[in-house]
Design a protein around this motif. Sequence first.
Motif, PDB file in Angstrom:
ATOM      1  N   PHE A 141     -31.306 -28.594 -14.442  1.00 12.07           N
ATOM      2  CA  PHE A 141     -30.889 -27.774 -15.582  1.00 12.07           C
ATOM      3  C   PHE A 141     -30.373 -28.714 -16.661  1.00 12.07           C
ATOM      4  O   PHE A 141     -30.092 -29.899 -16.413  1.00 12.07           O
ATOM      5  N   VAL A 142     -30.244 -28.177 -17.860  1.00  9.93           N
ATOM      6  CA  VAL A 142     -29.669 -28.952 -18.949  1.00  9.93           C
ATOM      7  C   VAL A 142     -28.401 -28.246 -19.396  1.00  9.93           C
ATOM      8  O   VAL A 142     -28.420 -27.057 -19.731  1.00  9.93           O
ATOM      9  N   SER A 143     -27.276 -28.932 -19.354  1.00 14.42           N
ATOM     10  CA  SER A 143     -25.992 -28.358 -19.764  1.00 14.42           C
ATOM     11  C   SER A 143     -25.492 -29.092 -20.998  1.00 14.42           C
ATOM     12  O   SER A 143     -25.896 -30.230 -21.272  1.00 14.42           O
ATOM     13  N   VAL A 144     -24.615 -28.430 -21.753  1.00 17.92           N
ATOM     14  CA  VAL A 144     -24.048 -29.026 -22.963  1.00 17.92           C
ATOM     15  C   VAL A 144     -22.534 -28.861 -22.941  1.00 17.92           C
ATOM     16  O   VAL A 144     -21.996 -27.996 -22.234  1.00 17.92           O
ATOM     17  N   ALA A 145     -21.852 -29.683 -23.720  1.00 15.80           N
ATOM     18  CA  ALA A 145     -20.401 -29.593 -23.830  1.00 15.80           C
ATOM     19  C   ALA A 145     -20.011 -28.546 -24.863  1.00 15.80           C
ATOM     20  O   ALA A 145     -20.746 -28.299 -25.830  1.00 15.80           O
ATOM     21  N   ALA A 146     -18.861 -27.927 -24.644  1.00 17.36           N
ATOM     22  CA  ALA A 146     -18.402 -26.883 -25.562  1.00 17.36           C
ATOM     23  C   ALA A 146     -18.149 -27.440 -26.957  1.00 17.36           C
ATOM     24  O   ALA A 146     -18.236 -26.718 -27.964  1.00 17.36           O
ATOM     25  N   SER A 147     -17.831 -28.724 -27.038  1.00 19.97           N
ATOM     26  CA  SER A 147     -17.534 -29.336 -28.336  1.00 19.97           C
ATOM     27  C   SER A 147     -18.786 -29.701 -29.127  1.00 19.97           C
ATOM     28  O   SER A 147     -18.691 -30.108 -30.283  1.00 19.97           O
ATOM     29  N   SER A 148     -19.955 -29.572 -28.520  1.00 23.16           N
ATOM     30  CA  SER A 148     -21.205 -29.903 -29.209  1.00 23.16           C
ATOM     31  C   SER A 148     -21.483 -28.898 -30.315  1.00 23.16           C
ATOM     32  O   SER A 148     -21.026 -27.748 -30.279  1.00 23.16           O
ATOM     33  N   THR A 149     -22.274 -29.315 -31.277  1.00 26.45           N
ATOM     34  CA  THR A 149     -22.776 -28.387 -32.294  1.00 26.45           C
ATOM     35  C   THR A 149     -24.099 -27.805 -31.814  1.00 26.45           C
ATOM     36  O   THR A 149     -24.713 -28.315 -30.864  1.00 26.45           O
ATOM     37  N   ALA A 150     -24.530 -26.758 -32.486  1.00 24.99           N
ATOM     38  CA  ALA A 150     -25.796 -26.136 -32.124  1.00 24.99           C
ATOM     39  C   ALA A 150     -26.941 -27.141 -32.252  1.00 24.99           C
ATOM     40  O   ALA A 150     -27.853 -27.166 -31.420  1.00 24.99           O
ATOM     41  N   GLN A 151     -26.890 -27.957 -33.280  1.00 26.44           N
ATOM     42  CA  GLN A 151     -27.946 -28.943 -33.478  1.00 26.44           C
ATOM     43  C   GLN A 151     -27.949 -29.979 -32.344  1.00 26.44           C
ATOM     44  O   GLN A 151     -29.013 -30.330 -31.808  1.00 26.44           O
ATOM     45  N   ASP A 152     -26.760 -30.462 -31.969  1.00 29.47           N
ATOM     46  CA  ASP A 152     -26.672 -31.417 -30.868  1.00 29.47           C
ATOM     47  C   ASP A 152     -27.202 -30.803 -29.567  1.00 29.47           C
ATOM     48  O   ASP A 152     -27.891 -31.475 -28.787  1.00 29.47           O
ATOM     49  N   ALA A 153     -26.855 -29.555 -29.339  1.00 32.66           N
ATOM     50  CA  ALA A 153     -27.293 -28.876 -28.111  1.00 32.66           C
ATOM     51  C   ALA A 153     -28.808 -28.736 -28.085  1.00 32.66           C
ATOM     52  O   ALA A 153     -29.454 -28.962 -27.044  1.00 32.66           O
ATOM     53  N   LEU A 154     -29.410 -28.354 -29.208  1.00 36.32           N
ATOM     54  CA  LEU A 154     -30.867 -28.212 -29.269  1.00 36.32           C
ATOM     55  C   LEU A 154     -31.560 -29.544 -29.031  1.00 36.32           C
ATOM     56  O   LEU A 154     -32.590 -29.609 -28.339  1.00 36.32           O
ATOM     57  N   GLU A 155     -31.012 -30.592 -29.595  1.00 32.99           N
ATOM     58  CA  GLU A 155     -31.608 -31.909 -29.395  1.00 32.99           C
ATOM     59  C   GLU A 155     -31.549 -32.310 -27.919  1.00 32.99           C
ATOM     60  O   GLU A 155     -32.490 -32.899 -27.384  1.00 32.99           O
ATOM     61  N   ARG A 156     -30.446 -31.973 -27.271  1.00 30.93           N
ATOM     62  CA  ARG A 156     -30.322 -32.289 -25.842  1.00 30.93           C
ATOM     63  C   ARG A 156     -31.316 -31.468 -25.020  1.00 30.93           C
ATOM     64  O   ARG A 156     -31.917 -31.980 -24.071  1.00 30.93           O
ATOM     65  N   VAL A 157     -31.495 -30.194 -25.375  1.00 34.46           N
ATOM     66  CA  VAL A 157     -32.458 -29.360 -24.660  1.00 34.46           C
ATOM     67  C   VAL A 157     -33.861 -29.937 -24.821  1.00 34.46           C
ATOM     68  O   VAL A 157     -34.636 -30.019 -23.860  1.00 34.46           O
ATOM     69  N   ARG A 158     -34.206 -30.347 -26.044  1.00 33.23           N
ATOM     70  CA  ARG A 158     -35.545 -30.921 -26.277  1.00 33.23           C
ATOM     71  C   ARG A 158     -35.728 -32.223 -25.505  1.00 33.23           C
ATOM     72  O   ARG A 158     -36.809 -32.500 -24.971  1.00 33.23           O
ATOM     73  N   ARG A 159     -34.681 -33.006 -25.421  1.00 31.77           N
ATOM     74  CA  ARG A 159     -34.781 -34.317 -24.793  1.00 31.77           C
ATOM     75  C   ARG A 159     -34.764 -34.241 -23.264  1.00 31.77           C
ATOM     76  O   ARG A 159     -35.519 -34.936 -22.586  1.00 31.77           O
ATOM     77  N   VAL A 160     -33.924 -33.358 -22.719  1.00 34.61           N
ATOM     78  CA  VAL A 160     -33.702 -33.344 -21.272  1.00 34.61           C
ATOM     79  C   VAL A 160     -34.405 -32.180 -20.575  1.00 34.61           C
ATOM     80  O   VAL A 160     -34.952 -32.346 -19.482  1.00 34.61           O
ATOM     81  N   GLY A 161     -34.392 -31.009 -21.215  1.00 36.89           N
ATOM     82  CA  GLY A 161     -34.826 -29.813 -20.490  1.00 36.89           C
ATOM     83  C   GLY A 161     -36.042 -29.111 -21.022  1.00 36.89           C
ATOM     84  O   GLY A 161     -36.279 -27.949 -20.695  1.00 36.89           O
ATOM     85  N   ALA A 162     -36.849 -29.788 -21.819  1.00 33.81           N
ATOM     86  CA  ALA A 162     -37.992 -29.118 -22.441  1.00 33.81           C
ATOM     87  C   ALA A 162     -38.975 -28.574 -21.411  1.00 33.81           C
ATOM     88  O   ALA A 162     -39.614 -27.547 -21.634  1.00 33.81           O
ATOM     89  N   ASP A 163     -39.100 -29.255 -20.266  1.00 37.43           N
ATOM     90  CA  ASP A 163     -40.081 -28.847 -19.259  1.00 37.43           C
ATOM     91  C   ASP A 163     -39.475 -28.000 -18.140  1.00 37.43           C
ATOM     92  O   ASP A 163     -40.162 -27.680 -17.167  1.00 37.43           O
ATOM     93  N   LEU A 164     -38.217 -27.650 -18.257  1.00 36.90           N
ATOM     94  CA  LEU A 164     -37.549 -26.901 -17.189  1.00 36.90           C
ATOM     95  C   LEU A 164     -37.739 -25.400 -17.372  1.00 36.90           C
ATOM     96  O   LEU A 164     -37.645 -24.889 -18.482  1.00 36.90           O
ATOM     97  N   ASP A 165     -37.964 -24.695 -16.240  1.00 39.18           N
ATOM     98  CA  ASP A 165     -38.114 -23.233 -16.289  1.00 39.18           C
ATOM     99  C   ASP A 165     -36.820 -22.554 -16.705  1.00 39.18           C
ATOM    100  O   ASP A 165     -36.834 -21.432 -17.202  1.00 39.18           O
ATOM    101  N   SER A 166     -35.684 -23.227 -16.474  1.00 43.98           N
ATOM    102  CA  SER A 166     -34.380 -22.617 -16.742  1.00 43.98           C
ATOM    103  C   SER A 166     -33.836 -22.947 -18.124  1.00 43.98           C
ATOM    104  O   SER A 166     -32.695 -22.606 -18.436  1.00 43.98           O
ATOM    105  N   ALA A 167     -34.644 -23.593 -18.981  1.00 44.27           N
ATOM    106  CA  ALA A 167     -34.136 -24.057 -20.271  1.00 44.27           C
ATOM    107  C   ALA A 167     -33.779 -22.918 -21.218  1.00 44.27           C
ATOM    108  O   ALA A 167     -33.091 -23.130 -22.221  1.00 44.27           O
ATOM    109  N   HIS A 168     -34.205 -21.681 -20.910  1.00 42.84           N
ATOM    110  CA  HIS A 168     -33.877 -20.550 -21.784  1.00 42.84           C
ATOM    111  C   HIS A 168     -32.404 -20.152 -21.671  1.00 42.84           C
ATOM    112  O   HIS A 168     -31.892 -19.392 -22.472  1.00 42.84           O
ATOM    113  N   THR A 169     -31.738 -20.646 -20.627  1.00 47.35           N
ATOM    114  CA  THR A 169     -30.301 -20.415 -20.459  1.00 47.35           C
ATOM    115  C   THR A 169     -29.606 -21.768 -20.406  1.00 47.35           C
ATOM    116  O   THR A 169     -29.906 -22.587 -19.527  1.00 47.35           O
ATOM    117  N   VAL A 170     -28.677 -21.999 -21.343  1.00 52.72           N
ATOM    118  CA  VAL A 170     -28.023 -23.309 -21.441  1.00 52.72           C
ATOM    119  C   VAL A 170     -26.571 -23.174 -20.986  1.00 52.72           C
ATOM    120  O   VAL A 170     -25.752 -22.560 -21.685  1.00 52.72           O
TER     121      VAL A 170
END
Length: 447
Positions: A141-170
């Motif tokens: 799964f790809v998780s993010v920190a509460a202090s992240s911005t939406a843009q930072d979180a999206l970049e992390r999802v693209r970088r780490v979790g783009a191919d994961l089935d669970s990426a629709h829930t962060v």
Amino acid sequence: MTDDTSAFDLIDDALDERDLTALARIAGDLDPGPLTDVLERLAPAPRAVVYRVLPKLVALEVFERLDPALQAEILDALRDEEVTAVFTELDPDDRVGLLDELPASVASRLLRGLPRAERDLTAIVLGYPAGSIGRRMSPEFVSVAASSTAQDALERVRRVGADLDSAHTVPVVDGSRRLLGTVPLQCLLSAAPTVAVADLLQEVDTAEASDDAEDAARRCVGSKALALPIVDAEERLVGLLTVDDALRLLEDADSEDQARIGGVEPLRRPYLSTPITGLVRSRITWLFVLAIGATLTVQVLEVFEATLEQLVVLSLFIPLLIGIGGNTGNQAATTVTRAIALGDVGTREIGTVVWRELRVGLSLGLVLGTIGGLVTTLIYDGDIGLVIGLTLAAVCTMAATVGGAMPLLAKALRVDPAVFSNPFISTFVDATGLVVYFLIARAVLGI
């Protein structure tokens, strides 16, 4: 080509003619779903032949759709390098399901052949007990920190979790990996880039990794969430259960319950691909149990043999009485077993359930007893009609009460409620119903 039957016939003909070119063309024209259905109907050897002519990406998708038992058979027919490639491409939770079907030596060899990162992920899932949701979750799964911005979180999802089935829930975690909540991917996409993830945070239900897998799956489906976070005893995020996996788990659990309610062990694989010996094994144990239970009925008849000799007409009603009693008990047991599965009742409600089923059984018994007694009186006489009427009322009341209580007792003893359902209750009611019948007959008829 959309008709599964015609596709199966064409593939079967190509196999008979050993025309691999035609076989590859026919199989390649099928979507993964119908192709999986065809493979499930084939014997092990031709199934492996069809699988080997599939394109790599199609083969992997079809392999993931098959039951673990069939996956194991296909791996047995492939070369070592092919086996390693297929095994590596599976998700960790799917790997564990397959490993459970393989001999220990083969499973160990496959694990050793995995890349270090994949082996570590698989070991996480393998570390949880069988039957727990930790064994069925995805540790990817790809998780993010509460202090992240939406843009930072999206970049992390693209970088780490783009191919994961669970990426629709962060999932959102703190510095100690403790779960704070989740953010749907759609919210991140629609939010302003500078918005803090903490402002988009949503509370979410969770399950502990040691929780029962079926209970967690029902929680996931009941919450209408796309994924259920799985945490450890310290509330640290360890995995996700996607709704697709939850639905598949519930389907397997429901199939298992239905099989045991019917007095057989679950096949755990498609019917047509199950060997005859497997079908025999799934049924023979329950038949032995029922045969032993049926001896109780024989013993009861032997005890009351003198009563039957004095009034042979009583024997005519035995099939009617034990049939109605068994069906009444089965109805109650099936209803309560289903209620347990849906979470409608638990062991704490056993008193409520028993009281409800007692009243239901008595109501059914009075209706059936009145009708049965009147009909019997018209055909035979009033005394026989009274015996039949009273027996139906008593047997229905007893059967419904016992049928409602047994699944909850099984749940309290940590036994599958389905095991205590129809076959057991039918045998119990047959014996006790006859005892009630003959005692009433002796009291009313004075014999």
